[in-house]
Design an enzyme around this catalytic site. Structure first.
Site, PDB file in Angstrom:
ATOM      1  CG  ASP A 250      -0.265  -0.063   2.535  1.00 47.54           C
ATOM      2  OD1 ASP A 250       0.832   0.510   2.660  1.00 47.54           O
ATOM      3  OD2 ASP A 250      -0.817  -0.670   3.472  1.00 47.54           O
TER       4      ASP A 250
ATOM      5  CE  LYS B 129      -4.246   8.786   0.452  1.00 48.18           C
ATOM      6  NZ  LYS B 129      -4.559   9.771   1.506  1.00 48.18           N
TER       7      LYS B 129
ATOM      8  CG  MET C 172      -5.184   6.874   9.561  1.00 44.57           C
ATOM      9  SD  MET C 172      -6.331   5.502   9.256  1.00 44.57           S
ATOM     10  CE  MET C 172      -6.510   4.849  10.939  1.00 44.57           C
TER      11      MET C 172
END
Length: 251
Positions: free
Chosen positions: A35, A57, A177
């Site tokens: 990722d 993403k 996050m």
């Protein structure tokens, strides 16, 4: 023959923080599924013949749920095709890395798997900013939470009122996050009794050469982050230990 999947934590970014076991399995991989949080240099540890599949993403999938389902199906398909697959994730696969969901999918499909823990950014990013998430003079407990979930959402699984009480009592709150919904989360903590003077620090790209740190308080951190133009990925630390960054910074 059916292959095997390794759910591997790549650590927070600094290649030196990869575990020995993670390097061992990466060097034998036939397929690497990674990722956007994975340091690109780590991919060079895989054999030149290994197929590298980016599933970050910014990929072709629009929804997080759809993207995750596609990742799980890919892991199953590649293993059933007889390949040794490394699912390389930033941080630790079982700390907000969705490794649990992937392990469930593999178990349901009858695919052998192994979990290789990694150094979590919840600990490493603050440490590289000079913030010990526990310190005997300041706190006796630590809570790690995702910053993406809305504290006002009906049926939300994150108990934000309890976390606010925890932070108000001096506990260290690490929000992964933590920058996208920073203003909402700080407003909620303040409304639940957390002092505006409580130290807060945000660490962007922790442990990497481009690491940036903003040290502020619950009352002014939003303005300070906007002024610094700090963006994701960032770890947010709330509590007295966050203020130690000013004196213990070393990186």
């Amino acid at each position: 023959m059916t292959g095997k999947v390794w759910l591997v934590g790549a650590g927070p970014g600094d290649p030196g923080l990869m575990t020995v076991r993670a390097v061992q399995v990466l060097r034998r991989a036939q397929v690497v599924v990674y990722d956007y949080l994975v340091e690109p240099a780590l991919l060079e540890l895989a054999p030149p013949t290994a197929r590298r599949v980016y599933m970050g993403k910014s990929g072709a999938h629009t929804g997080a749920a759809d993207r995750q389902a596609n990742i799980e199906q890919l892991l199953v398909d590649e293993a059933l095709a007889g390949h040794d697959v490394v699912r390389l994730k930033g941080g630790d696969p079982f700390v907000f890395g969705r490794g649990g969901e992937e392990a469930q999918a593999l178990r349901a499909a009858g695919v052998a798997y192994e979990v290789v823990p990694g150094v979590s950014s919840a600990i490493a990013a603050p440490a590289y900013a000079g913030i010990p998430v526990t310190h005997r003079d300041h706190n006796t407990a630590l809570a790690v939470v995702t910053g993406h979930e809305d504290p006002h959402k009906a049926g939300g699984r994150t108990n934000w009122p309890a976390l606010a009480s925890f932070a108000a009592a001096g506990g260290t709150l690490v929000i992964l996050m933590g920058v996208k919904n920073l203003e909402r989360n700080m407003n909620f903590l303040a409304a639940e009794g957390v002092s505006a003077r409580t130290p807060v620090a945000l660490v962007q790209w922790g442990t990497r050469p481009d690491q940036r740190v903003v040290v502020a308080t619950v009352g002014d951190v939003v303005a300070r982050v906007e002024e610094a133009r700090l963006g994701p990925p960032s770890v947010c630390v709330v509590g007295p230990v966050a203020g130690l960054a000013s004196t213990l910074a070393w990186f």
